[in-house]
Design an enzyme around this catalytic site. Structure first.
Site, PDB file in Angstrom:
ATOM      1  N   GLY A  13       0.799  -1.225   0.000  1.00 54.02           N
ATOM      2  CA  GLY A  13       0.000   0.000   0.000  1.00 54.02           C
ATOM      3  C   GLY A  13       0.829   1.272   0.000  1.00 54.02           C
ATOM      4  N   ILE A  14       0.406   2.220   0.810  1.00 52.62           N
ATOM      5  CA  ILE A  14       1.077   3.522   0.867  1.00 52.62           C
ATOM      6  C   ILE A  14       2.529   3.337   1.305  1.00 52.62           C
ATOM      7  CG2 ILE A  14       1.117   5.733   2.089  1.00 52.62           C
ATOM      8  CD1 ILE A  14      -1.963   5.517   2.324  1.00 52.62           C
ATOM      9  N   TYR A 147     -10.323   4.241  15.349  1.00 54.15           N
ATOM     10  CA  TYR A 147      -9.353   4.720  14.359  1.00 54.15           C
ATOM     11  C   TYR A 147      -9.229   6.256  14.415  1.00 54.15           C
ATOM     12  CZ  TYR A 147      -7.239   5.031   9.623  1.00 54.15           C
ATOM     13  OH  TYR A 147      -6.429   5.270   8.534  1.00 54.15           O
TER      14      TYR A 147
HETATM   15  P1  NDP Z   1      -2.423  -1.474   3.937  1.00 54.69           P
HETATM   16  O1  NDP Z   1      -3.423  -2.263   4.702  1.00 54.69           O
HETATM   17  O2  NDP Z   1      -2.440  -1.521   2.449  1.00 54.69           O
HETATM   18  O3  NDP Z   1      -0.938  -1.858   4.439  1.00 54.69           O
HETATM   19  C1  NDP Z   1      -0.678  -1.855   5.790  1.00 54.69           C
HETATM   20  C2  NDP Z   1       0.772  -2.134   6.058  1.00 54.69           C
HETATM   21  O4  NDP Z   1       0.987  -2.010   7.475  1.00 54.69           O
HETATM   22  C3  NDP Z   1       1.200  -3.538   5.677  1.00 54.69           C
HETATM   23  O5  NDP Z   1       2.551  -3.528   5.254  1.00 54.69           O
HETATM   24  C4  NDP Z   1       1.077  -4.291   7.005  1.00 54.69           C
HETATM   25  O6  NDP Z   1       1.923  -5.440   7.123  1.00 54.69           O
HETATM   26  C5  NDP Z   1       1.528  -3.211   7.970  1.00 54.69           C
HETATM   27  N1  NDP Z   1       1.070  -3.450   9.347  1.00 54.69           N
HETATM   28  C6  NDP Z   1      -0.194  -3.582   9.801  1.00 54.69           C
HETATM   29  N2  NDP Z   1      -0.189  -3.833  11.133  1.00 54.69           N
HETATM   30  C7  NDP Z   1       1.115  -3.848  11.517  1.00 54.69           C
HETATM   31  C8  NDP Z   1       1.778  -4.088  12.734  1.00 54.69           C
HETATM   32  N3  NDP Z   1       1.103  -4.325  13.868  1.00 54.69           N
HETATM   33  N4  NDP Z   1       3.132  -4.078  12.757  1.00 54.69           N
HETATM   34  C9  NDP Z   1       3.838  -3.835  11.623  1.00 54.69           C
HETATM   35  N5  NDP Z   1       3.267  -3.597  10.431  1.00 54.69           N
HETATM   36  C10 NDP Z   1       1.918  -3.615  10.371  1.00 54.69           C
HETATM   37  O7  NDP Z   1      -2.596   0.016   4.476  1.00 54.69           O
HETATM   38  P2  NDP Z   1      -2.522   1.409   3.682  1.00 54.69           P
HETATM   39  O8  NDP Z   1      -1.324   1.457   2.825  1.00 54.69           O
HETATM   40  O9  NDP Z   1      -3.829   1.712   3.100  1.00 54.69           O
HETATM   41  O10 NDP Z   1      -2.335   2.427   4.909  1.00 54.69           O
HETATM   42  C11 NDP Z   1      -1.074   2.864   5.361  1.00 54.69           C
HETATM   43  C12 NDP Z   1      -1.271   3.931   6.432  1.00 54.69           C
HETATM   44  O11 NDP Z   1      -1.986   5.025   5.878  1.00 54.69           O
HETATM   45  C13 NDP Z   1      -2.073   3.452   7.636  1.00 54.69           C
HETATM   46  O12 NDP Z   1      -1.556   4.037   8.807  1.00 54.69           O
HETATM   47  C14 NDP Z   1      -3.458   3.980   7.353  1.00 54.69           C
HETATM   48  O13 NDP Z   1      -4.193   4.151   8.541  1.00 54.69           O
HETATM   49  C15 NDP Z   1      -3.126   5.295   6.690  1.00 54.69           C
HETATM   50  N6  NDP Z   1      -4.188   5.822   5.856  1.00 54.69           N
HETATM   51  C16 NDP Z   1      -4.638   5.107   4.778  1.00 54.69           C
HETATM   52  C17 NDP Z   1      -5.628   5.639   3.974  1.00 54.69           C
HETATM   53  C18 NDP Z   1      -6.124   4.936   2.777  1.00 54.69           C
HETATM   54  O14 NDP Z   1      -7.049   5.448   2.151  1.00 54.69           O
HETATM   55  N7  NDP Z   1      -5.570   3.811   2.371  1.00 54.69           N
HETATM   56  C19 NDP Z   1      -6.227   6.941   4.275  1.00 54.69           C
HETATM   57  C20 NDP Z   1      -5.669   7.602   5.406  1.00 54.69           C
HETATM   58  C21 NDP Z   1      -4.685   7.040   6.158  1.00 54.69           C
HETATM   59  P3  NDP Z   1       1.459  -6.873   6.504  1.00 54.69           P
HETATM   60  O15 NDP Z   1       1.647  -6.729   5.019  1.00 54.69           O
HETATM   61  O16 NDP Z   1       2.385  -7.834   7.127  1.00 54.69           O
HETATM   62  O17 NDP Z   1       0.023  -7.054   6.891  1.00 54.69           O
END
Ligand code: NDP
Length: 242
Positions: A13-14, A147
């Protein structure tokens, strides 16, 4: 100048876009992830960026892995606290588990990942900390009390930390993305997503690369006077004052 950067949740993702963009900007990047080994291996194979598995909600695990990363790659100068999860539900039906999982992962991670690196940054007189919040931490969102609370907490944390560490050459800034086209958003039902897009003046979801470009700037040497700021990147969906 090449610096060592850690991106939490940096394999999908991001976060994956941020890891790639920081690498392209010349930094030595380490991408953290939680449990999706398959995605992490594919990411590492594609980008050559080393991946490190640990739970950012766990202080002891984070501190241990960060110490290992610093031993292997050198002192960490750039931290991007990007990892995050959602566990949505109306508050009157929310379980304590849903509440605490989100607070633990999305807010406790600020302490767990930043605390182990801050003393080194202070000693070296340089640091760039970029924390990923959310539009829903700025405006609140029904179904996301957990959240919204965690992501608003990220903003308060960052402003306080910026004040404490500005004299030591460290900047702490927040990016508050709107709805970005990642798996997190793909989990939203199509009808709900259509409604959301109709409220975005830019008329589309954001792209992960658009967040990553801002991170690269905030991590740069030139961004030293950006400190304690909240950068909203949301296609004019919501205009916050901080
Ligand atoms: P994704 O679900 O696509 O990716 C999440 C990433 O975080 C993955 O690499 C995952 O690892 C990792 N992760 C989750 N939990 C943990 C943990 N406990 N320890 C270590 N790594 C962890 O998320 P997004 O890319 O959409 O979001 C990224 C950030 O941006 C987040 O903080 C989200 O809240 C924020 N955000 C996103 C928005 C959106 O529209 N997408 C909007 C606003 C904010 P693994 O691959 O192993 O699961």
């Amino acid at each position: 100048m090449t610096r060592v950067a850690i991106v939490t949740g940096g394999t999908r993702g991001i976060g994956a876009a941020i890891s790639k963009a920081l690498k392209a900007a010349g930094h030595k990047v380490i991408a953290n992830y939680a449990g999706n080994d398959e995605a992490a291996s594919a990411f590492q194979a594609e980008t050559g960026i080393p991946v490190v598995k640990f739970d950012v909600g766990d202080y002891a695990a984070s501190a241990e892995k960060i110490a290992e990363i610093e031993q292997q790659h050198g002192p960490i100068d750039i931290v991007v606290n990007n990892a995050g999860i959602t566990r949505d539900g109306a508050f009157h039906r929310m379980t304590h588990e849903q509440w605490s999982q989100v607070i633990r992962t999305d807010l406790d991670c600020m302490f767990n990942v930043t605390r182990p690196v801050i003393e080194g940054m202070r000693a070296r007189g340089f640091g760039r900390i970029i924390n990923i919040s959310s539009i829903n931490g700025q405006k609140g969102q029904a179904g996301q009390t957990n959240y919204s609370a965690a992501k608003a907490g990220v903003i308060g944390f960052s402003k306080a930390l910026a004040q404490e560490n500005a004299p030591k050459g460290i900047t702490v800034n927040v990016i508050a993305p709107g709805y970005i086209d990642t798996e997190m958003v793909a989990a939203v039902p199509e009808e709900v997503l259509k409604k959301i897009i109709s409220t975005i003046p830019n008329g589309r979801l954001g792209r992960a690369e658009e967040i990553a470009d801002a991170v690269v700037f905030l991590a740069s040497e030139q961004a030293g006077y950006f400190n304690g700021s909240v950068l909203s990147i949301n296609g004019a969906q919501y205009m916050a004052n901080g």
